[in-house]
Scaffold this motif. Sequence first.
Motif, PDB file in Angstrom:
ATOM      1  N   THR A 243      48.771  32.571  67.642  1.00  0.00           N
ATOM      2  CA  THR A 243      49.198  33.885  68.113  1.00  0.00           C
ATOM      3  C   THR A 243      49.004  34.070  69.608  1.00  0.00           C
ATOM      4  OG1 THR A 243      48.882  36.269  67.812  1.00  0.00           O
ATOM      5  CG2 THR A 243      46.922  34.884  67.605  1.00  0.00           C
ATOM      6  N   ASN A 244      49.917  34.816  70.223  1.00  0.00           N
ATOM      7  CA  ASN A 244      49.723  35.349  71.567  1.00  0.00           C
ATOM      8  C   ASN A 244      49.072  36.724  71.524  1.00  0.00           C
ATOM      9  OD1 ASN A 244      50.712  33.681  73.808  1.00  0.00           O
ATOM     10  ND2 ASN A 244      52.643  33.681  72.684  1.00  0.00           N
ATOM     11  N   ASP A 245      49.124  37.357  70.369  1.00  0.00           N
ATOM     12  CA  ASP A 245      48.762  38.773  70.239  1.00  0.00           C
ATOM     13  C   ASP A 245      47.407  38.901  69.564  1.00  0.00           C
ATOM     14  OD1 ASP A 245      51.478  39.800  71.124  1.00  0.00           O
ATOM     15  OD2 ASP A 245      52.018  38.532  69.436  1.00  0.00           O
ATOM     16  N   PHE A 246      46.364  38.826  70.368  1.00  0.00           N
ATOM     17  CA  PHE A 246      45.010  38.846  69.848  1.00  0.00           C
ATOM     18  C   PHE A 246      44.108  39.531  70.867  1.00  0.00           C
ATOM     19  CE2 PHE A 246      41.118  36.773  68.065  1.00  0.00           C
ATOM     20  CZ  PHE A 246      41.333  37.103  66.728  1.00  0.00           C
TER      21      PHE A 246
ATOM     22  N   ALA B 275      44.745  31.023  70.122  1.00  0.00           N
ATOM     23  CA  ALA B 275      45.267  32.255  70.707  1.00  0.00           C
ATOM     24  C   ALA B 275      45.436  32.141  72.212  1.00  0.00           C
ATOM     25  CB  ALA B 275      44.328  33.419  70.385  1.00  0.00           C
ATOM     26  N   ARG B 276      46.172  33.067  72.719  1.00  0.00           N
ATOM     27  CA  ARG B 276      46.389  33.202  74.157  1.00  0.00           C
ATOM     28  C   ARG B 276      45.064  33.413  74.898  1.00  0.00           C
ATOM     29  NH1 ARG B 276      50.374  37.911  76.509  1.00  0.00           N
ATOM     30  NH2 ARG B 276      50.149  37.481  78.737  1.00  0.00           N
ATOM     31  N   GLY B 277      44.875  32.691  75.998  1.00  0.00           N
ATOM     32  CA  GLY B 277      43.720  32.922  76.843  1.00  0.00           C
ATOM     33  C   GLY B 277      43.926  34.164  77.701  1.00  0.00           C
ATOM     34  N   GLN B 278      42.860  34.916  77.919  1.00  0.00           N
ATOM     35  CA  GLN B 278      42.965  36.163  78.688  1.00  0.00           C
ATOM     36  C   GLN B 278      41.595  36.582  79.187  1.00  0.00           C
ATOM     37  OE1 GLN B 278      43.418  39.636  75.708  1.00  0.00           O
ATOM     38  NE2 GLN B 278      44.144  37.853  74.569  1.00  0.00           N
ATOM     39  N   ALA B 279      41.576  37.494  80.131  1.00  0.00           N
ATOM     40  CA  ALA B 279      40.322  37.983  80.694  1.00  0.00           C
ATOM     41  C   ALA B 279      39.474  38.630  79.602  1.00  0.00           C
ATOM     42  CB  ALA B 279      40.604  38.989  81.807  1.00  0.00           C
ATOM     43  N   GLY B 280      38.192  38.296  79.584  1.00  0.00           N
ATOM     44  CA  GLY B 280      37.269  38.906  78.627  1.00  0.00           C
ATOM     45  C   GLY B 280      37.272  38.276  77.260  1.00  0.00           C
ATOM     46  N   ASP B 281      38.041  37.186  77.072  1.00  0.00           N
ATOM     47  CA  ASP B 281      38.142  36.633  75.717  1.00  0.00           C
ATOM     48  C   ASP B 281      36.840  35.974  75.245  1.00  0.00           C
ATOM     49  OD1 ASP B 281      38.223  34.224  77.134  1.00  0.00           O
ATOM     50  OD2 ASP B 281      40.360  33.868  76.758  1.00  0.00           O
TER      51      ASP B 281
ATOM     52  N   ARG C 257      41.057  29.136  72.625  1.00  0.00           N
ATOM     53  CA  ARG C 257      41.979  29.800  73.542  1.00  0.00           C
ATOM     54  C   ARG C 257      42.855  28.792  74.274  1.00  0.00           C
ATOM     55  NH1 ARG C 257      42.350  35.480  72.930  1.00  0.00           N
ATOM     56  NH2 ARG C 257      40.356  36.161  72.072  1.00  0.00           N
ATOM     57  N   HIS C 258      44.132  29.105  74.354  1.00  0.00           N
ATOM     58  CA  HIS C 258      45.071  28.283  75.105  1.00  0.00           C
ATOM     59  C   HIS C 258      44.677  28.324  76.581  1.00  0.00           C
ATOM     60  CE1 HIS C 258      48.767  26.184  75.880  1.00  0.00           C
ATOM     61  NE2 HIS C 258      49.205  27.126  76.691  1.00  0.00           N
ATOM     62  N   PRO C 259      44.543  27.181  77.229  1.00  0.00           N
ATOM     63  CA  PRO C 259      43.980  27.171  78.580  1.00  0.00           C
ATOM     64  C   PRO C 259      44.882  27.764  79.654  1.00  0.00           C
ATOM     65  CG  PRO C 259      44.693  24.962  77.954  1.00  0.00           C
ATOM     66  CD  PRO C 259      44.803  25.818  76.730  1.00  0.00           C
ATOM     67  N   ARG C 260      46.166  27.926  79.363  1.00  0.00           N
ATOM     68  CA  ARG C 260      47.082  28.403  80.408  1.00  0.00           C
ATOM     69  C   ARG C 260      47.657  29.778  80.074  1.00  0.00           C
ATOM     70  NH1 ARG C 260      48.289  23.300  79.429  1.00  0.00           N
ATOM     71  NH2 ARG C 260      50.251  23.757  78.374  1.00  0.00           N
ATOM     72  N   GLY C 261      46.891  30.615  79.402  1.00  0.00           N
ATOM     73  CA  GLY C 261      47.360  31.964  79.130  1.00  0.00           C
ATOM     74  C   GLY C 261      48.336  32.006  77.986  1.00  0.00           C
ATOM     75  N   ILE C 262      49.556  32.461  78.257  1.00  0.00           N
ATOM     76  CA  ILE C 262      50.533  32.696  77.197  1.00  0.00           C
ATOM     77  C   ILE C 262      50.873  31.396  76.456  1.00  0.00           C
ATOM     78  CG2 ILE C 262      52.541  32.404  78.704  1.00  0.00           C
ATOM     79  CD1 ILE C 262      53.837  34.735  77.106  1.00  0.00           C
ATOM     80  N   VAL C 263      50.996  31.504  75.141  1.00  0.00           N
ATOM     81  CA  VAL C 263      51.319  30.368  74.284  1.00  0.00           C
ATOM     82  C   VAL C 263      52.833  30.314  74.087  1.00  0.00           C
ATOM     83  CG1 VAL C 263      50.860  29.219  72.094  1.00  0.00           C
ATOM     84  CG2 VAL C 263      49.125  30.728  73.099  1.00  0.00           C
ATOM     85  N   LEU C 264      53.442  29.183  74.396  1.00  0.00           N
ATOM     86  CA  LEU C 264      54.883  29.012  74.265  1.00  0.00           C
ATOM     87  C   LEU C 264      55.188  27.887  73.274  1.00  0.00           C
ATOM     88  CD1 LEU C 264      55.861  29.223  78.046  1.00  0.00           C
ATOM     89  CD2 LEU C 264      56.185  30.993  76.304  1.00  0.00           C
ATOM     90  N   PRO C 265      56.376  27.898  72.681  1.00  0.00           N
ATOM     91  CA  PRO C 265      56.732  26.840  71.723  1.00  0.00           C
ATOM     92  C   PRO C 265      57.146  25.563  72.440  1.00  0.00           C
ATOM     93  CG  PRO C 265      58.526  28.411  71.909  1.00  0.00           C
ATOM     94  CD  PRO C 265      57.406  28.957  72.745  1.00  0.00           C
TER      95      PRO C 265
ATOM     96  N   ALA D  56      47.846  22.672  68.769  1.00  0.00           N
ATOM     97  CA  ALA D  56      47.690  23.427  67.522  1.00  0.00           C
ATOM     98  C   ALA D  56      47.574  22.478  66.331  1.00  0.00           C
ATOM     99  CB  ALA D  56      48.857  24.381  67.336  1.00  0.00           C
ATOM    100  N   ALA D  57      48.394  21.420  66.325  1.00  0.00           N
ATOM    101  CA  ALA D  57      48.340  20.453  65.224  1.00  0.00           C
ATOM    102  C   ALA D  57      46.995  19.725  65.198  1.00  0.00           C
ATOM    103  CB  ALA D  57      49.483  19.450  65.352  1.00  0.00           C
ATOM    104  N   ALA D  58      46.493  19.375  66.384  1.00  0.00           N
ATOM    105  CA  ALA D  58      45.200  18.688  66.441  1.00  0.00           C
ATOM    106  C   ALA D  58      44.083  19.589  65.931  1.00  0.00           C
ATOM    107  CB  ALA D  58      44.910  18.248  67.874  1.00  0.00           C
ATOM    108  N   LEU D  59      44.131  20.869  66.296  1.00  0.00           N
ATOM    109  CA  LEU D  59      43.118  21.812  65.822  1.00  0.00           C
ATOM    110  C   LEU D  59      43.199  21.966  64.306  1.00  0.00           C
ATOM    111  CD1 LEU D  59      40.898  23.907  66.386  1.00  0.00           C
ATOM    112  CD2 LEU D  59      42.723  25.597  66.778  1.00  0.00           C
TER     113      LEU D  59
END
Length: 376
Positions: free
Chosen positions: A10-13, A40-46, A59-67, A75-78
Motif C-alpha cells: 500500500t501507498n495509503d498507510f 508501505a510508502r515511506g514518509q516522515a514520522g513513519d 517502508r519503501h525507501p524512495r517514498g511513493i510505491v509504484l508498479p 515485495a516478492a522477497a518480503l
Amino acid sequence: MSLPRTLVLTNDFPPRQGGIESFVEAVVQRLPPDRVVVYARGQAGDAAYDRGLPFRVVRHPRGIVLPEPSVARAAAALAREEGCRAAWVAAAAPLGLLAPALRRAVDGPVVATTHGHEVWWARVPGARRVLRAVGDGVDALTVLGPWTGEAVGAALSDAGRRRLHRLAPGVDLERFSPHVDGGRVRARHGLGDRPVVVCVSRLVPRKGQDTLLRAWPQVLAAVPEAALLLVGGGTDAERLRGLAAGTRSVVLTGPVPLAELPEHYAAGDVFAMPCRSRRAGLEVEGLGMVYLEAAACGLPVVAGDSGGAPEAVLHGRTGFVVPGASVDETARRVIELLADPERARAMGRAGRAWVERAWSWERTVGRLEALLSAQE
C-alpha cells in the motif's frame, strides 16, 4: 477459516491521514497481527508510528510505491521471507498491476481494493486500460457497493467483472455513538441549545457546503433559531467564508483533530452534506462514510445524489437523498427534519440500528479474510 499470512502492499498507510489511509489502518489493525506484514510508502514520522504496531512494517525507501520491477522484487522477497500465502493490494490502481509477481511469490490469492477514485480511472482512456489490466491480473477486485461496482466494472473484461466483490468500509461503533456528548463543541461555538445542522467534511466544491449556505436563508425563515456548523478544512474554505459573511448563525470550525470528530457530529441535530458530481462525472462521491458516521451517532442525514452516496442512506427511513445541486430541495428536507424533532430522532435511531447491522468493521474484515483465504 484461518487467515493465511498476508502481505499488505500500500501507498495509503499512516501516519499520513486520509480516507483510504483510515480504511487500510482500520482493517489491518483488526486482522490477527501474527498473520500480517505490510510493505508501505515511506514518509516522515513513519518510524515512530511503526514502533507502536504489533506487526512488521517495511517502508519503501524512495517514498511513493509504484508498479515497477524494483518494487515487484522487493515485495516478492518480503513475502517469501515472511512466508506469506496471500496478498492484499490495499488500493488497486495502479499497484494492482503487480498482482502476477505477487501471486508467484505467495502462491495464493491476490486481492485488490478500490475506494471510489477508480471511477475516474474507468472513464479516462489510458487509465481505463490500466484498470482493465488490474482486473485481469487479480483473483478478486473489491468495490464499495453497487454503484462503484457498475462504474468500475464498465472498464473491465468479462473475466474481471466476475472477480468483483463488495468490500465496504465500516464504522467504529464505539467512537461514533449516540452516547457521545457534543456539549463541549456547542459551548465552544456559542450554540447553546439551538437546533444545529452539522456538516463534517473536507471543504471542496463536490461536498456541497455551498449549496447548504445558499439554502440557509430558507431554513432560517422557517426555523429562525437554527445554526449551521461546518466542520473541516479545504481548498474551498475562503469562498465558503465569503458566502457565510454576515450570517451570524453559521460557524466554520476549520480543521479539527480526528479524535474530536465524534463530538462534532454529536453537536448536531441533523447532518447534511448535499454532495454533487462534477467535471462530467469524473469527480463523484464513491460512498460517503460521513453519512454512516453521523447515523452511528444517532443523527438523521440529508445526502446528495452523487455517485454511491445514496447507498449510505435509507431514503425516508434514516434520512433523505436530495439532488446535490438543488438549493430548494436541500432546504426543504433540512426544514422538514428541524421542524419535526421527534421524527428526526426516530430516523436517527433507525440509522444507528442500520449501521450496527450492516456497516461494522468486523463485517468488513470478515469479508476480506474470506477472499484472502479462498483457493482456486
